[in-house]
Write an enzyme that holds these catalytic residues in place. Structure first.
Site, PDB file in Angstrom:
ATOM      1  N   VAL A 112       7.995  11.903   5.302  1.00 18.20           N
ATOM      2  CA  VAL A 112       7.443  12.679   4.191  1.00 18.20           C
ATOM      3  C   VAL A 112       6.047  13.135   4.583  1.00 18.20           C
ATOM      4  O   VAL A 112       5.252  12.359   5.111  1.00 18.20           O
ATOM      5  CB  VAL A 112       7.407  11.853   2.897  1.00 18.20           C
ATOM      6  CG1 VAL A 112       6.761  12.635   1.763  1.00 18.20           C
ATOM      7  CG2 VAL A 112       8.827  11.429   2.513  1.00 18.20           C
TER       8      VAL A 112
ATOM      9  N   ARG B 136      -2.608   4.440   6.627  1.00 17.26           N
ATOM     10  CA  ARG B 136      -3.845   4.527   7.396  1.00 17.26           C
ATOM     11  C   ARG B 136      -4.568   5.855   7.222  1.00 17.26           C
ATOM     12  O   ARG B 136      -5.686   6.020   7.706  1.00 17.26           O
ATOM     13  CB  ARG B 136      -3.556   4.234   8.872  1.00 17.26           C
ATOM     14  CG  ARG B 136      -3.198   2.759   9.101  1.00 17.26           C
ATOM     15  CD  ARG B 136      -2.923   2.442  10.558  1.00 17.26           C
ATOM     16  NE  ARG B 136      -2.809   1.010  10.771  1.00 17.26           N
ATOM     17  CZ  ARG B 136      -1.695   0.294  10.639  1.00 17.26           C
ATOM     18  NH1 ARG B 136      -0.584   0.901  10.253  1.00 17.26           N
ATOM     19  NH2 ARG B 136      -1.683  -1.011  10.864  1.00 17.26           N
TER      20      ARG B 136
ATOM     21  N   GLY C   8       5.919   8.464   0.827  1.00 17.05           N
ATOM     22  CA  GLY C   8       6.866   8.242   1.915  1.00 17.05           C
ATOM     23  C   GLY C   8       7.705   6.998   1.700  1.00 17.05           C
ATOM     24  O   GLY C   8       8.923   6.996   1.938  1.00 17.05           O
ATOM     25  N   HIS C   9       7.075   5.920   1.232  1.00 15.44           N
ATOM     26  CA  HIS C   9       7.831   4.699   0.919  1.00 15.44           C
ATOM     27  C   HIS C   9       8.815   4.946  -0.220  1.00 15.44           C
ATOM     28  O   HIS C   9       9.961   4.472  -0.192  1.00 15.44           O
ATOM     29  CB  HIS C   9       6.881   3.573   0.505  1.00 15.44           C
ATOM     30  CG  HIS C   9       5.973   3.102   1.592  1.00 15.44           C
ATOM     31  ND1 HIS C   9       4.649   3.439   1.638  1.00 15.44           N
ATOM     32  CD2 HIS C   9       6.201   2.301   2.675  1.00 15.44           C
ATOM     33  CE1 HIS C   9       4.086   2.871   2.698  1.00 15.44           C
ATOM     34  NE2 HIS C   9       5.002   2.179   3.336  1.00 15.44           N
TER      35      HIS C   9
ATOM     36  N   LEU D  59       2.603  11.246   5.873  1.00 14.38           N
ATOM     37  CA  LEU D  59       1.992  10.283   4.975  1.00 14.38           C
ATOM     38  C   LEU D  59       1.950   8.907   5.647  1.00 14.38           C
ATOM     39  O   LEU D  59       2.917   8.474   6.258  1.00 14.38           O
ATOM     40  CB  LEU D  59       2.760  10.207   3.664  1.00 14.38           C
ATOM     41  CG  LEU D  59       2.841  11.492   2.835  1.00 14.38           C
ATOM     42  CD1 LEU D  59       3.445  11.197   1.461  1.00 14.38           C
ATOM     43  CD2 LEU D  59       1.479  12.154   2.676  1.00 14.38           C
TER      44      LEU D  59
ATOM     45  N   GLY E 261      11.556   4.226   7.985  1.00 16.10           N
ATOM     46  CA  GLY E 261      11.099   5.597   8.155  1.00 16.10           C
ATOM     47  C   GLY E 261      11.108   6.038   9.607  1.00 16.10           C
ATOM     48  O   GLY E 261      10.793   5.272  10.516  1.00 16.10           O
ATOM     49  N   LYS E 262      11.438   7.307   9.816  1.00 13.60           N
ATOM     50  CA  LYS E 262      11.421   7.877  11.164  1.00 13.60           C
ATOM     51  C   LYS E 262      10.009   8.095  11.695  1.00 13.60           C
ATOM     52  O   LYS E 262       9.834   8.319  12.888  1.00 13.60           O
ATOM     53  CB  LYS E 262      12.177   9.206  11.180  1.00 13.60           C
ATOM     54  CG  LYS E 262      13.687   9.071  11.133  1.00 13.60           C
ATOM     55  CD  LYS E 262      14.337  10.436  11.333  1.00 13.60           C
ATOM     56  CE  LYS E 262      15.850  10.339  11.350  1.00 13.60           C
ATOM     57  NZ  LYS E 262      16.466  11.676  11.580  1.00 13.60           N
TER      58      LYS E 262
ATOM     59  N   ASN F 211       0.847  -1.197   0.000  1.00 15.35           N
ATOM     60  CA  ASN F 211       0.000   0.000   0.000  1.00 15.35           C
ATOM     61  C   ASN F 211       0.880   1.244   0.000  1.00 15.35           C
ATOM     62  O   ASN F 211       0.736   2.127   0.842  1.00 15.35           O
ATOM     63  CB  ASN F 211      -0.965  -0.003   1.187  1.00 15.35           C
ATOM     64  CG  ASN F 211      -2.081   1.002   1.021  1.00 15.35           C
ATOM     65  OD1 ASN F 211      -2.471   1.329  -0.094  1.00 15.35           O
ATOM     66  ND2 ASN F 211      -2.592   1.504   2.122  1.00 15.35           N
TER      67      ASN F 211
ATOM     68  N   GLN G  78       2.635  -9.019  13.773  1.00 14.65           N
ATOM     69  CA  GLN G  78       2.694  -7.720  14.431  1.00 14.65           C
ATOM     70  C   GLN G  78       1.325  -7.070  14.621  1.00 14.65           C
ATOM     71  O   GLN G  78       1.227  -5.959  15.129  1.00 14.65           O
ATOM     72  CB  GLN G  78       3.607  -6.761  13.667  1.00 14.65           C
ATOM     73  CG  GLN G  78       3.106  -6.318  12.310  1.00 14.65           C
ATOM     74  CD  GLN G  78       4.197  -5.651  11.500  1.00 14.65           C
ATOM     75  OE1 GLN G  78       5.172  -6.289  11.092  1.00 14.65           O
ATOM     76  NE2 GLN G  78       4.061  -4.354  11.280  1.00 14.65           N
TER      77      GLN G  78
END
Length: 281
Positions: free
Chosen positions: A172, A183, A32-33, A180, A143-144, A28, A57
């Site tokens: 991002v 969800r 950002g990815h 971003l 990602g942070k 998805n 998870q």
């Protein structure tokens, strides 16, 4: 872009590919990815992404079944980003038998996000270690925005003496500041207009701490109350040390981060802001 659902085929395809930089995802994909893929491209010779929605998870009240699966669109985005190899295993490929060995992170897994998602970081750490063993990268990018996840995985990699450089990719954001996230698709139009409030509040806290504010508990309480007054249901707002996400010890000078998780409608949003000046009491 090569696509491999099989572990043996992937390992064969990665032989002699130079410095491998790995970006695990659950699919998805959004901008950002893709920024993480671009970061990976700048760090090595071969960029490997993975798409796998990891059941381990997700808790019983999480959204595993309704988590969006957009495989073809994801492949198109990865190919456009010049990703070299995609690992896309089935659940039976990655877990051919019930997983009985787990990576159990330390106490931080039960705090912050872990308090509200029991077992989440155990599942994350287990699947990432498994993916690391399969891909055998020299570096990996996370990602942070998922700050606690990044810290858990970075510390796991160090303590397990894995020869992998764990890189944190900057968050991002949309033009209005919202981080971003997959969800975000759960937000209604009105909720989407409200959602940037979370980032504004975190930035305000960071500014106040940088200017010398030291009553972190009051800042946390006031922020959570403000969110809840505007229709959110806040799990936490917390000021923590960047290195280990522990409560600041009062010594002063350590880099801090302010983190939050709050529900807006059916979407649970998380965000954070690093504090690099004026940190500590």
């Amino acid at each position: 872009m090569q696509i491999h659902p099989s572990i043996p085929d992937l390992r064969l395809a990665l032989q002699g590919r130079g410095r491998i930089v790995f970006v695990p995802t659950m699919g998805n994909l959004h901008a950002g990815h893709i920024a993480l893929m671009n970061e990976a491209r700048a760090r090595g010779d071969t960029v490997v992404a993975s798409i796998f929605v990891n059941r381990l998870q997700f808790g019983p009240n999480d959204d595993f079944e309704r988590y969006p699966r957009t495989f073809q669109d994801d492949c198109d985005k990865l190919a456009a980003a010049a990703v070299d190899v995609l690992f896309a295993p089935s659940e039976s490929e990655l877990y051919p038998e019930p997983q009985q060995y787990y990576v159990d992170p330390p106490g931080i897994q039960h705090q912050l996000d872990g308090e509200f998602r029991p077992g989440h970081f155990r599942g994350v750490a287990t699947v990432v270690l498994k993916l690391f063993n399969i891909v055998q990268p020299q570096a990996a990018v996370f990602g942070k925005k998922d700050y606690q996840q990044l810290m858990v995985l970075r510390n796991m990699t160090r303590q397990m003496a894995l020869p992998i450089d764990v890189i944190g990719g900057e968050t991002v954001r949309a033009d209005d500041g919202l981080a971003l996230s997959s969800r975000n698709a759960y937000l209604s139009a009105a909720e989407r207009a409200e959602a940037p409030r979370l980032q504004r509040i975190l930035r305000r806290i960071a500014t106040e701490i940088s200017a010398g504010a030291a009553d972190f508990a009051r800042l946390e309480r006031d922020a959570a109350a403000e969110l809840d007054r505007h229709g959110w249901k806040t799990d936490y707002v917390a000021v923590r040390q960047q290195a280990d996400l522990q409560v600041p010890d009062g010594a002063g000078g350590q880099p801090l981060v302010v983190l939050a998780a709050s529900r807006l409608g059916s979407a649970r949003l998380i965000d954070n802001v690093e504090i690099t000046t004026g940190s500590g009491r």
